[in-house]
Design an enzyme around this catalytic site. Structure first.
Site, PDB file in Angstrom:
ATOM      1  CD  GLU A 162      -3.016  -0.973   0.267  1.00 59.40           C
ATOM      2  OE1 GLU A 162      -3.127   0.102  -0.356  1.00 59.40           O
ATOM      3  OE2 GLU A 162      -3.749  -1.937   0.060  1.00 59.40           O
ATOM      4  CB  CYS A 186      -1.814   7.334   1.623  1.00 56.23           C
ATOM      5  SG  CYS A 186      -3.390   6.634   2.118  1.00 56.23           S
TER       6      CYS A 186
END
Ligand code: NAD
Length: 475
Positions: free
Chosen positions: A221, A255
């Site tokens: 990720e 993010c």
């Protein structure tokens, strides 16, 4: 002695990690496929742990940041983690159920099953930006044993997490390993049954390399530059506050924060004005504003200040949305940057802070080409009402995920798989996707007393020839 009960001077990280992993693996082998009740019990304990420790965890995170509102931690760490646990508890039984599948003639008249078994001991390496969510949420897919490696930039959080975990779990179920890059490197080199890494693309590459040596499957990720496209049809009054909320949440240290905005050339001025108004409404002041998060470290503060300085030096226009930069408290005032280009680091690297470059475009094709010429982003945002343009954006780009007419929210949905593509990562987490990622989908064929293939056993005669002719056409 550190929080894991070993003396780092005396025991190498490899040895200490290896010892815990060996204990977890031995425990796993006594119960490879734990029953639903035990899995639910583990989810219950995880939720109780969060409930009992949430204030201490939020306080520790705030101290690690310098300032971070408990509201931000509740919104982005506690609430989504508890939602992930509840979602898993509701669906676990269905996810665990063996899937019956139809078989080809070679399996007839037997039956086919897919069993979803937990892969085993999972290693979870997390970044600092949402430390609780990113260490604990992946656990709902693992169903068993895991080791957590939080970031060295959140040491107080790691200490409290370690104490919380020890109060609710045996070490052979769940353990916390603390330390910096050296410990992290040893951690990613350990032979886990699955590794889940959340962090930067550069470190993700190293983790994938280390895991490859053990043939350990990895979920990566990662981050990247997530674009937000303002369409010609967008209503700026509703689009811009949503974009600014997503950009300034946690001061851009998210993010899936929109990294830069693509704006129709003739709307740039109005867009910049609207960003100013939205920032002022959401953060009436920066000085002593508990809602505005500090930058995590002096190194990151200097990195962000450097991005702004370099852009200004190279001719970009930097527009401060609010005054109030305070280096001592690592408060960085949000800015919009116009006239940025690829010679500037802020258009080449993930920003991860409250800086919003605005890139003008003349046609939608030009905007899509701009995105497609770069690394595949983790998220993409599009604002507008023109469904044809929306379709062209959805079909003409590839990204980890998309929110239309808002930012960030696709990440908070347990029914939507979450994950990157290309440089923003691979594999998926959240809900059933996370469960499958940490499972071996084991195919099983149960043969019946009869067997279609037995008709083709040698010696091959006329029947075999006829059957093969039929199978060549219909088999
Ligand atoms: P980072 O890559 O610097 O660190 C992440 C973790 O990796 C830390 O725990 C660190 O100790 C560990 N690490 C450091 N060196 C290592 C090595 N050689 N081997 C193994 N592990 C090592 O990232 P960060 O600064 O903590 O976080 C910011 C990045 O994370 C941004 O790029 C952001 O986009 C990304 N991120 C992605 C997601 C997502 O869900 N895709 C979520 C949050 C953050």
């Amino acid at each position: 002695m550190d929080g894991n009960g070993y003396d780092r001077q005396a025991v190498s990280p490899e040895l200490a990690i290896g010892k815990v992993l060996a204990r977890q693996r031995a425990a796993y082998l006594t119960d490879i496929n734990p029953a639903l009740a035990l899995r639910v019990d583990r989810l219950d304990r995880l939720e109780r742990m969060i409930l009992v420790w949430q204030e201490r965890l939020a306080q520790a995170i705030s101290e690690d940041f310098g300032n971070r509102s408990a509201v931000v931690t509740t919104l982005a760490d506690i609430v989504p983690t508890r939602a992930a646990i509840r979602h898993a508890r509701r669906h676990l039984k269905g996810w665990m159920r063996p899937r019956r599948v139809p078989l080809a003639w070679t399996g007839q008249p037997g039956s086919g099953l897919i069993l979803r078994q937990p892969l085993g001991v999972v290693g979870i390496i997390a970044p600092w930006n949402y430390p609780m969510n990113l260490t604990l949420s992946p656990l709902v897919g693992g169903r068993g044993r895991a080791m957590l490696k939080p970031s060295e930039l959140t040491p107080r959080f790691s200490e409290v997490l370690d104490a919380a975990v020890k109060a609710f779990f045996a070490e052979d179920e769940l353990a916390v390993i603390t330390g910096g890059p050296e410990v992290a490197a040893a951690f990613s080199a350990a032979p886990f049954d699955h590794l889940m890494f959340t962090g930067s693309t550069a470190v993700g590459r190293k983790v994938a390399e280390a895991a490859a040596r053990n043939v350990t499957p990895v979920t990566l990720e990662l981050g990247g530059k997530s674009p937000a496209i303002i369409d010609a049809s967008a209503d700026l009054d509703s689009a811009v506050p949503r974009l600014i909320w997503g950009k300034l949440l946690n001061s851009g240290q998210t993010c899936v924060a929109p990294d830069y905005a693509l704006v129709p050339r003739d709307r740039v001025e109005a867009f910049v004005e609207a960003t100013k108004a939205a920032a002022e409404r959401q953060y009436p002041r920066l000085a002593d504003n508990p809602d505005y998060t500090s930058i995590i470290s002096a190194r990151h503060f200097d990195r962000l200040a450097g991005l702004i300085e370099e852009a200004r030096d190279k001719g970009a226009k930097v527009i401060e949305l609010l005054p109030g930069t305070d280096a001592a408290r690592r408060i960085l005032a949000p800015v919009v940057v116009t006239g940025a280009n690829d010679t500037m680091a802020l258009m080449r690297e993930e920003i991860f802070g409250p800086i919003l470059p605005v890139i003008p475009y003349d046609t939608l094709d030009e905007a899509l080409a701009f995105i497609n010429a770069r690394d595949r982003p983790l998220a993409l945002y599009w604002f507008g009402t023109d469904r044809k343009a929306e379709g062209r954006v959805l079909n003409g780009t590839i990204s980890g995920g998309v929110t239309i007419n808002d930012t960030i929210l696709h990440l908070a949905q347990d029914n939507l798989p979450f994950g990157g593509v290309g440089a923003s990562g691979y594999g998926a987490c959240h809900g059933e996707a996370g469960f499958v990622a940490m499972s071996k989908e084991k195919p099983v064929l149960r043969q019946s007393r009869l067997s279609a293939v037995a008709l083709l056993y040698p010696p091959y005669g006329k029947l075999a020839g006829m059957l093969l002719k039929v199978l060549a056409r219909f088999g």
